[in-house]
Design a protein around this motif. Sequence first.
Motif, PDB file in Angstrom:
ATOM      1  N   CYS A  57       0.915  -1.149   0.087  1.00 22.72           N
ATOM      2  CA  CYS A  57       0.175  -0.123   0.106  1.00 22.72           C
ATOM      3  C   CYS A  57       0.770   1.271   0.026  1.00 22.72           C
ATOM      4  N   LEU A  58       1.773   1.315   0.762  1.00 28.16           N
ATOM      5  CA  LEU A  58       2.650   2.532   0.928  1.00 28.16           C
ATOM      6  C   LEU A  58       3.434   2.571  -0.437  1.00 28.16           C
ATOM      7  N   VAL A  59       3.851   1.668  -0.902  1.00 28.90           N
ATOM      8  CA  VAL A  59       4.817   1.755  -2.142  1.00 28.90           C
ATOM      9  C   VAL A  59       3.841   2.236  -3.092  1.00 28.90           C
ATOM     10  N   ARG A  60       2.626   1.896  -3.324  1.00 31.81           N
ATOM     11  CA  ARG A  60       1.541   2.181  -4.567  1.00 31.81           C
ATOM     12  C   ARG A  60       1.307   3.816  -4.292  1.00 31.81           C
ATOM     13  N   LEU A  69       9.539   6.116  -5.376  1.00 33.19           N
ATOM     14  CA  LEU A  69       9.562   4.907  -4.753  1.00 33.19           C
ATOM     15  C   LEU A  69       9.944   4.808  -3.438  1.00 33.19           C
ATOM     16  N   LEU A  70       9.012   4.251  -2.468  1.00 30.58           N
ATOM     17  CA  LEU A  70       9.382   4.167  -0.881  1.00 30.58           C
ATOM     18  C   LEU A  70       9.476   2.844  -0.576  1.00 30.58           C
ATOM     19  N   GLU A  71      10.386   2.884   0.481  1.00 37.35           N
ATOM     20  CA  GLU A  71      10.857   1.581   1.114  1.00 37.35           C
ATOM     21  C   GLU A  71      10.262   1.507   2.506  1.00 37.35           C
ATOM     22  N   ILE A  72       9.480   0.842   2.954  1.00 39.34           N
ATOM     23  CA  ILE A  72       8.853   0.725   4.503  1.00 39.34           C
ATOM     24  C   ILE A  72       9.800   0.570   5.371  1.00 39.34           C
ATOM     25  N   ASP A 106      12.889   7.451  -7.902  1.00 43.88           N
ATOM     26  CA  ASP A 106      11.845   8.049  -8.526  1.00 43.88           C
ATOM     27  C   ASP A 106      10.884   6.879  -9.384  1.00 43.88           C
ATOM     28  N   SER A 107       9.620   7.175  -9.676  1.00 40.74           N
ATOM     29  CA  SER A 107       8.827   6.101 -10.449  1.00 40.74           C
ATOM     30  C   SER A 107       8.077   7.081 -11.680  1.00 40.74           C
ATOM     31  N   GLY A 108       8.338   8.091 -11.799  1.00 39.73           N
ATOM     32  CA  GLY A 108       7.880   9.014 -12.764  1.00 39.73           C
ATOM     33  C   GLY A 108       7.067  10.019 -12.196  1.00 39.73           C
ATOM     34  N   GLU A 109       6.041  10.575 -13.115  1.00 38.30           N
ATOM     35  CA  GLU A 109       5.305  11.668 -12.704  1.00 38.30           C
ATOM     36  C   GLU A 109       4.072  10.792 -11.660  1.00 38.30           C
TER      37      GLU A 109
END
Length: 148
Positions: A57-60, A69-72, A106-109
């Motif tokens: 959920c947090l990554v999305r 891009l997040l890492e929990i 980064d994952s884009g816009e």
Amino acid sequence: MITFGEFELGISYTSRPGVYGIILNENKNWIALIQTSDGKYFLPGGGMEGSESHGECLVREGMEEMGKLLEIGEWIGNAQRYFYSDKDSQYYLGKGYFYRAEIVGDSGEPVEADHQLRWVETGIAVKMLFHEHQSWALQKALTMIGKQ
């Protein structure tokens, strides 16, 4: 679980579980917040979908809200808040699950154009957050790392 807001008899509340990240800069004196088009501030994160894990959920949400891009990371705690959403014209019980998190790329816009990433001083951010249970989580995280 710590509860904020007032439960009102006769009101039907929609349960809204969500996962949120406390993302601090290297010196731990600035935090990443999301500002919405109505000027409100929130922790990055949001509602769980389907059978998502907290990490999924947090990554999305990081990709959707921030284009990051997040890492929990470390578990902070959970708290909930009863509230009415003017936007949805609905009563909610927001159940927040809070973690430390890091931006790892980064994952884009961002998908959600009405969400803007803002870096805010932690002491000010506690007072700026719209939801009380998010302010509580930030204060707890700062205490855990010895910044409060």
